[in-house]
Write an enzyme that holds these catalytic residues in place. Structure first.
Site, PDB file in Angstrom:
ATOM      1  N   THR A 123       0.827  -1.210   0.000  1.00 24.50           N
ATOM      2  CA  THR A 123       0.000   0.000   0.000  1.00 24.50           C
ATOM      3  C   THR A 123       0.858   1.256   0.000  1.00 24.50           C
ATOM      4  O   THR A 123       0.580   2.209  -0.737  1.00 24.50           O
ATOM      5  CB  THR A 123      -0.940  -0.011   1.218  1.00 24.50           C
ATOM      6  N   LYS A 139      -8.224  -1.355  -5.529  1.00 27.75           N
ATOM      7  CA  LYS A 139      -7.947  -2.602  -4.817  1.00 27.75           C
ATOM      8  C   LYS A 139      -9.197  -3.456  -4.968  1.00 27.75           C
ATOM      9  O   LYS A 139     -10.159  -3.310  -4.200  1.00 27.75           O
ATOM     10  CB  LYS A 139      -7.612  -2.357  -3.347  1.00 27.75           C
ATOM     11  N   ASP A 191      -6.695  -0.250   2.834  1.00 28.38           N
ATOM     12  CA  ASP A 191      -5.590   0.146   1.959  1.00 28.38           C
ATOM     13  C   ASP A 191      -5.959   1.250   0.973  1.00 28.38           C
ATOM     14  O   ASP A 191      -5.260   2.258   0.861  1.00 28.38           O
ATOM     15  CB  ASP A 191      -5.071  -1.076   1.209  1.00 28.38           C
ATOM     16  N   GLY A 202      -2.466  -9.526  -0.168  1.00 29.66           N
ATOM     17  CA  GLY A 202      -1.447 -10.507   0.166  1.00 29.66           C
ATOM     18  C   GLY A 202      -0.511 -10.739  -1.006  1.00 29.66           C
ATOM     19  O   GLY A 202      -0.236  -9.837  -1.793  1.00 29.66           O
ATOM     20  N   PRO A 226      12.789   3.915   1.176  1.00 31.98           N
ATOM     21  CA  PRO A 226      13.411   3.822   2.494  1.00 31.98           C
ATOM     22  C   PRO A 226      12.412   3.515   3.606  1.00 31.98           C
ATOM     23  O   PRO A 226      11.193   3.627   3.421  1.00 31.98           O
ATOM     24  CB  PRO A 226      14.026   5.217   2.691  1.00 31.98           C
TER      25      PRO A 226
END
Length: 251
Positions: free
Chosen positions: A20, A41, A54, A118, A205
């Site tokens: 996400t 989604k 999400d 998933g 990051p």
């Protein structure tokens, strides 16, 4: 970005890997580049849990209004695979309707990011997996993976499964890269590229405090051009990244 597909399927090596967050950052970059970018989604589970789901997080991050039924057409309560969550609720997943809805949504955008639920082997129905959805939507995959220990096996298995299903994989995005990098995180990207022959399309990051459920985007807005490859309009170079990270860790 001439080689960017009309639809891209964002999957991951497992749940909680950061699909996400990566989808949100990628959507922001594509929109900055002037592309009409949709995010959907098709299957959302775990709606019984507190907090944002999400798709809601992504549109909140982008600062846009949304119609939940359009961007998240199949919503199931239990935080399980769609197949099992639907069985618990005693409902039958309207698979063809969801596929048609998603195709129509794709047709209205320059590019559409489709976030899976998933990993790619998660069942939607008894005999229909997330990988099958990507194939039917003609959406090549980007696999979001972790940087540290365990990621080689998880990523290799995901790649092998995708190839056996004849699903196209554009490459991987490594999410949550630590600074400073530990030895595993510093060396795994080169192994992924050189041993498993997969493109590294970006590195995002680690952002302390980032939490999808609580709606905390932390420093995610800083994950811009430098985090993604030119395929998405970014400036990330896998060669430069690998050279830099190995030099910093003196490996």
């Amino acid at each position: 970005m001439k080689d960017l597909p009309r639809a891209v399927f964002i999957t991951g090596t497992d749940t909680g890997v950061g699909k996400t967050a990566v989808t949100a950052a990628l959507a922001a970059l594509l929109r900055k580049k002037g592309l009409v970018t949709g995010i959907i989604k098709p299957f959302q589970t775990g709606t019984e849990l507190e907090g944002l789901c999400d798709a809601e997080f992504i549109y909140s991050f982008l600062g846009e209004d949304y119609i939940l039924s359009e961007i998240s057409p199949c919503r199931l309560q239990a935080p399980l695979s769609p197949y099992r969550a639907a069985a618990i609720e005693g409902i039958s997943i309207p698979l063809e309707d969801i596929i048609e809805h998603t195709r129509d949504y794709i047709s209205r955008n320059d590019v559409t990011l489709i976030e899976g639920a998933g990993g790619i082997c998660v069942p939607i129905t008894r005999d229909y997996m997330m990988a099958d959805l990507a194939i039917d939507l003609e959406a090549p995959m980007v696999i979001v993976t972790r940087p540290g220990l365990g990621t080689l096996n998880h990523t290799a298995l995901s790649l092998e499964y995708a190839r056996k299903r004849a699903a196209r994989v554009l490459g991987v995005v490594i999410n949550g890269f630590p600074k400073p990098a530990d030895v595993a995180s510093a060396t795994n990207p080169a192994v992924l590229r050189d041993v498993f022959s997969v493109n590294i399309l970006g590195v995002v990051p680690f952002f302390k405090g980032l939490c999808v459920e609580e709606g905390h985007s932390s420093g995610l807005s800083r994950a811009g051009e430098q985090c993604f490859s030119p395929l998405f309009g970014g400036t990330f170079s896998a060669d430069d990244f690998l050279e830099e990270v190995l030099e910093k860790t003196r490996l």
